[in-house]
Each structure stands twice: as structure tokens, then as C-alpha cells.
Write an enzyme that holds these catalytic residues in place. Structure first.
Site, PDB file in Angstrom:
ATOM      1  N   HIS A 190      -6.782  -6.427 -44.963  1.00  0.00           N
ATOM      2  CA  HIS A 190      -6.853  -5.117 -44.291  1.00  0.00           C
ATOM      3  C   HIS A 190      -8.072  -4.967 -43.366  1.00  0.00           C
ATOM      4  CE1 HIS A 190      -3.951  -3.559 -47.280  1.00  0.00           C
ATOM      5  NE2 HIS A 190      -4.688  -4.137 -48.211  1.00  0.00           N
TER       6      HIS A 190
HETATM    7  C1  BDR Z   1      -8.515  -0.806 -48.345  1.00  0.00           C
HETATM    8  O1  BDR Z   1      -8.832  -0.523 -49.712  1.00  0.00           O
HETATM    9  C2  BDR Z   1      -9.675  -1.516 -50.232  1.00  0.00           C
HETATM   10  O2  BDR Z   1      -9.204  -1.963 -51.466  1.00  0.00           O
HETATM   11  C3  BDR Z   1      -9.764  -2.616 -49.214  1.00  0.00           C
HETATM   12  O3  BDR Z   1     -11.054  -3.196 -49.201  1.00  0.00           O
HETATM   13  C4  BDR Z   1      -9.439  -1.930 -47.916  1.00  0.00           C
HETATM   14  O4  BDR Z   1     -10.594  -1.405 -47.314  1.00  0.00           O
HETATM   15  C5  BDR Z   1      -7.051  -1.109 -48.241  1.00  0.00           C
HETATM   16  O5  BDR Z   1      -6.305  -0.013 -48.661  1.00  0.00           O
END
Ligand code: BDR
Ligand code: CA
Length: 313
Positions: free
Chosen positions: A241
């Protein structure tokens, strides 16, 4: 060069995002600020220091930020996804930090860097938006110094933490509300709708493991995270992400965006933390819009991320 501040809660995908920025000659990495999120603040801060050490960038200042949401306590963490230490239980494989955090807190450091900036600074918030909401609320004078906020967060067609909410927004919906619909700062929002389409597969991860020392170091951090995606999505691979958002910082336009107002659900019902895009108002000049990342050339983007990280020092 793009001056950049990363606000982060490392986190396995945050680790890739930091390494990507650290390896990119287009980026002048001014600071890394930390926030609670995937794990508690002590872990996210220690992880940020160790990751910069891995990347050979220990000169980048690290400042500690919020250890809880703005208004309502949120006990949920993502240790089931990222491991108890935020890095699949493998943070000890990273080099010991040679530097500590700076004495200033995250908000103070961001404000000082922005006030001193002679060109627009990009901020990449890739954790809960608590520090950013506090910055904009307490230092409104810095807003003209912010070139763009490139935020990883939100989910327009549903969430990854609840049916409605994505993790970063769900972790502090009031802060996200302030940033996404209460401030007039140029903003790109990179939601899970797009990041999930950019999942890497086992072949990409094999190539990572065969890369240079930074790539190998990152590879060691992926086990719990990879296991999560194996269990929940039935496939071998993982979703980077935060690194997808950083790709947009480094190569502006690599993500295609569409302007739209976004509201955050701050009630306590099942939709808490939902990001609601109102496409009816996309062209209304009276409403504040954000640029929502909607599409990219996935193969090109993943090749770019891999190339940069495997060539890292
Ligand atoms: C986001 O949530 C976190 O777990 C990850 O690092 C990312 O920033 C994805 O939903
Ligand atoms: Ca994150």
C-alpha cells in the site's frame, strides 16, 4: 528534487515506502515522523530508525509523534498483519540505530521544516492522520508551503479493517475528517481500491530476495505480512500500500487521479472510518476536492518499485 517528509507507522509496507524514497535521487528526504498505528509508537519509532540505518540514511531526522488518536481511544492495532513488532517479528534483523530521535516532536519538526522551506514540500502520510491533523490545526501558516499531501488511506468500495473502513482512516477518523474535508491543501488520496490491484506476487518477492543488501533486508521483514495475505486472500504475495503512494511522490503522474470531495464517517456505527466520495459534486467549485488515485500501469509501477529497491545500496 522534491523535498519530502514521510509520516509513518512502520509497518512492513511502510518499510518498503521508506526504502523506495531513500533510494530515489529525485527525493530530498527532510525527515521521517512517526505515529501510532500498525503497532504502538515505541515500535514504529524504533522501526523507522532501524530502517533508515538499513538504507544508509541515518542522517535523516526522525521525530516521534502521536501515540493515540485525536479524540477517541482506539485499542486496535495490526499486529496480526504486521507482527508484534510491526515488522513480522524480524525488526532485530535490521541494524541497530546509530542515532536517536530528535528532541522536537513530529508536529514541531514538520512545522519548522515547512517554515524554513524555500520550495514546496511534499508530505507523505502513510499511517493514521493524527500528526497531520495536529500540524494543520496548530500551524495553519505552513499550509502554503505544502506542495502536496500524498496520503495512503481510505477505501471507496469498502475497507480492509472493517467492512467499511481502511486501516489508516479507521485508526483516527476524526483526524482523517479534518485533513480530507476540513483543509484546503492539495491532496492525493491513494485508497485500497487501487493498492490491492497492485499486489506483488511470489516472483516479485523472489527477485527482491535476490537484490542488494537493502532488498534482502526488506525481504526478511515480510513473513507475517505475506502469511496474512495468503490466509485472507488465498494467494501468495502481498500488498505494498504505502510504497504505491511513494511511487506517486517520486514519479508524479504514475497514478491517474480523479478529483472528488471525500467525507469521513465519524459516527460509531458499522460505517465508522468509511471514506465516502461524492462524485455528484466533483465539478462543483464550491466544494473541497481531493485527487483520488484510480488507476495506474500496474506492471510499470511494480517494475519501478522493484528496480529502485533492488539497486539500493
Ligand atoms: C494501511 O494500513 C497499514 O496497515 C499499512 O501500513 C497501510 O498504511 C493499509 O490499509
Ligand atoms: Ca502504514
Amino acid at each position: 528534487m522534491t523535498p519530502l517528509i514521510i509520516d509513518t507507522d512502520p509497518g512492513v509496507d511502510d518499510a518498503f515506502a521508506i526504502a523506495l524514497a531513500a533510494a530515489s535521487p529525485e527525493i530530498d528526504l527532510l525527515a521521517v515522523t512517526t505515529v501510532f498505528g500498525n503497532v504502538g509508537l515505541a515500535h514504529t519509532t524504533a522501526n523507522a530508525l532501524r530502517l533508515l540505518e538499513l538504507c544508509g540514511r541515518s542522517e535523516v531526522p526522525v521525530a516521534r509523534g502521536a501515540d493515540r488518536p485525536l479524540v477517541h481511544p482506539c485499542p486496535h492495532r495490526a499486529a496480526d498483519v504486521h507482527g508484534m513488532d510491526g515488522l513480522s517479528g524480524q525488526s532485530g534483523t535490521l541494524p541497530e540505530p546509530t542515532r536517536g530521535v530528535v528532541p522536537r516532536g513530529a508536529v514541531d519538526l514538520m512545522a519548522a521544516l515547512l517554515n524554513a522551506a524555500t520550495e514546496p514540500v511534499t508530505i507523505a502520510p502513510i499511517g493514521p492522520l493524527t500528526n497531520i491533523a495536529l500540524l494543520l490545526a496548530t500551524h495553519p501558516e505552513v499550509k502554503p508551503k505544502i506542495g502536496r499531501l500524498v496520503i495512503m488511506g481510505g477505501g471507496l468500495a469498502g475497507g480492509n479493517t472493517t467492512a467499511a473502513a481502511e486501516f489508516n482512516v479507521w485508526s483516527d477518523p476524526e483526524a482523517a475528517h479534518r485533513v480530507l474535508s476540513g483543509e484546503d491543501v492539495p491532496t492525493v488520496l491513494v485508497p485500497v481500491d487501487l493498492t490491492h490491484r497492485c499486489a506483488v506476487d511470489a516472483a516479485w518477492l523472489d527477485a527482491l530476495a535476490g537484490g542488494g543488501p537493502v532488498a534482502k533486508g526488506l525481504s526478511l521483514l515480510t513473513e507475517t505480512y505475506r502469511q496474512h495475505y495468503r490466509q485472507h486472500q488465498g494467494r501468495d504475495g502481498l500488498v505494498l500500500h504505502d510504497a504505491i503512494a511513494l511511487a506517486e511522490v517520486i514519479r508524479p503522474g504514475i497514478l491517474r487521479t480523479a478529483a472528488c470531495p471525500v467525507a469521513v464517517e465519524c459516527s460509531f456505527g458499522p460505517s465508522r472510518g468509511a471514506t465516502v466520495a461524492d462524485r455528484r459534486l466533483a465539478a462543483d467549485p464550491r466544494v473541497q476536492t481531493v485527487q483520488i488515485a484510480v488507476d495506474t500501469d500496474v506492471d510499470d509501477l511494480l517494475a519501478f518499485v522493484l528496480g529502485r529497491i533492488t539497486q539500493g545500496r
